[in-house]
Design an enzyme around this catalytic site. Structure first.
Site, mmCIF file in Angstrom:
data_model
loop_
_atom_site.group_PDB
_atom_site.id
_atom_site.type_symbol
_atom_site.label_atom_id
_atom_site.label_comp_id
_atom_site.label_asym_id
_atom_site.label_seq_id
_atom_site.Cartn_x
_atom_site.Cartn_y
_atom_site.Cartn_z
ATOM 1 N N CYS A 1 40.051 37.218 38.181
ATOM 2 C CA CYS A 1 39.547 36.557 37.031
ATOM 3 C C CYS A 1 38.453 37.641 36.273
ATOM 4 C CB CYS A 1 39.111 34.383 37.110
ATOM 5 S SG CYS A 1 37.246 34.984 38.011
ATOM 6 N N ASN B 1 34.475 37.078 38.171
ATOM 7 C CA ASN B 1 34.532 36.226 39.714
ATOM 8 C C ASN B 1 33.439 35.688 39.794
ATOM 9 O OD1 ASN B 1 34.399 38.071 42.430
ATOM 10 N ND2 ASN B 1 35.547 37.309 42.695
ATOM 11 N N ASP C 1 39.790 28.068 32.690
ATOM 12 C CA ASP C 1 38.890 28.752 33.566
ATOM 13 C C ASP C 1 37.702 27.275 33.591
ATOM 14 O OD1 ASP C 1 36.783 29.707 33.750
ATOM 15 O OD2 ASP C 1 36.424 31.926 32.925
ATOM 16 N N CYS D 1 34.523 31.589 39.241
ATOM 17 C CA CYS D 1 34.632 30.376 39.356
ATOM 18 C C CYS D 1 36.836 30.387 40.143
ATOM 19 C CB CYS D 1 35.003 29.790 38.180
ATOM 20 S SG CYS D 1 33.618 29.937 37.519
ATOM 21 N N ARG D 2 37.255 30.860 39.098
ATOM 22 C CA ARG D 2 38.897 31.195 39.744
ATOM 23 C C ARG D 2 39.222 32.004 40.719
ATOM 24 N NH1 ARG D 2 41.444 32.070 33.772
ATOM 25 N NH2 ARG D 2 39.351 33.665 34.482
ATOM 26 N N SER D 3 39.075 33.086 40.686
ATOM 27 C CA SER D 3 39.758 34.226 41.798
ATOM 28 C C SER D 3 38.696 34.151 43.271
ATOM 29 C CB SER D 3 39.203 35.230 40.954
ATOM 30 O OG SER D 3 37.623 35.524 41.176
#
Length: 155
Positions: A8, A11, A124, A13-15
């Protein structure tokens, strides 16, 4: 060893959420010795930081470990070390494809693997604040990715 890298922007939150969730899924299936998982960001702002407090909170809620996760930036060697590079949105896809050059690696948005969803971008939560929505989308994507890998590799 089958290798998966989630990417993401920062690095945090999402990934890392996807990394933790995918590790949990493969552990439940007894595949942790056959599939390695990591995550990275296209930007360097958060290198060395743990996942965002919202990501940690939602993972705690679902009892998914994020122990040892620290933000890092994607590097050239990742395109040699990982067979599957899975990004969270169009911007990540564009950046990762540009960085990959002519390397032969599977690069896809996570939600491209979930056919029934129209929007293929994982929002995000750093900006939206909606970690629950992100969790649900990432879960659907991770489940579909695991099915793809099992099919691709006869697991």
């Amino acid at each position: 060893m089958i290798s998966v890298l989630f990417v993401c922007l920062g690095n945090i939150c999402r990934s890392p959420m996807a990394e933790a969730m995918f590790r949990d899924l493969i552990k439940r299936e007894g595949l942790e010795n056959q599939i390695k998982v990591d995550s990275a960001g296209t930007g360097s702002w958060h290198v060395g930081e743990p996942p965002h407090h919202g990501t940690r909170r939602i993972l705690d809620q679902y009892k998914i470990s994020y122990e040892g996760l620290k933000a890092r930036q994607i590097k050239d060697k990742d395109f040699e070390d990982y067979q599957y590079i899975i990004v969270m949105d169009d911007s990540n896809l564009k950046d990762v494809k540009r960085l990959s050059g002519s390397k032969n690696v599977f690069i896809s948005r996570l939600l491209d693997l979930v056919p029934h969803l129209e929007n293929k971008n994982v929002p995000d939560p750093y900006y939206t604040g909606n970690f629950e929505e992100t969790y649900n989308l990432v879960l659907a994507g991770c489940q579909s990715l695991l099915e793809k890998i099992k099919k691709d590799h006869g697991l």
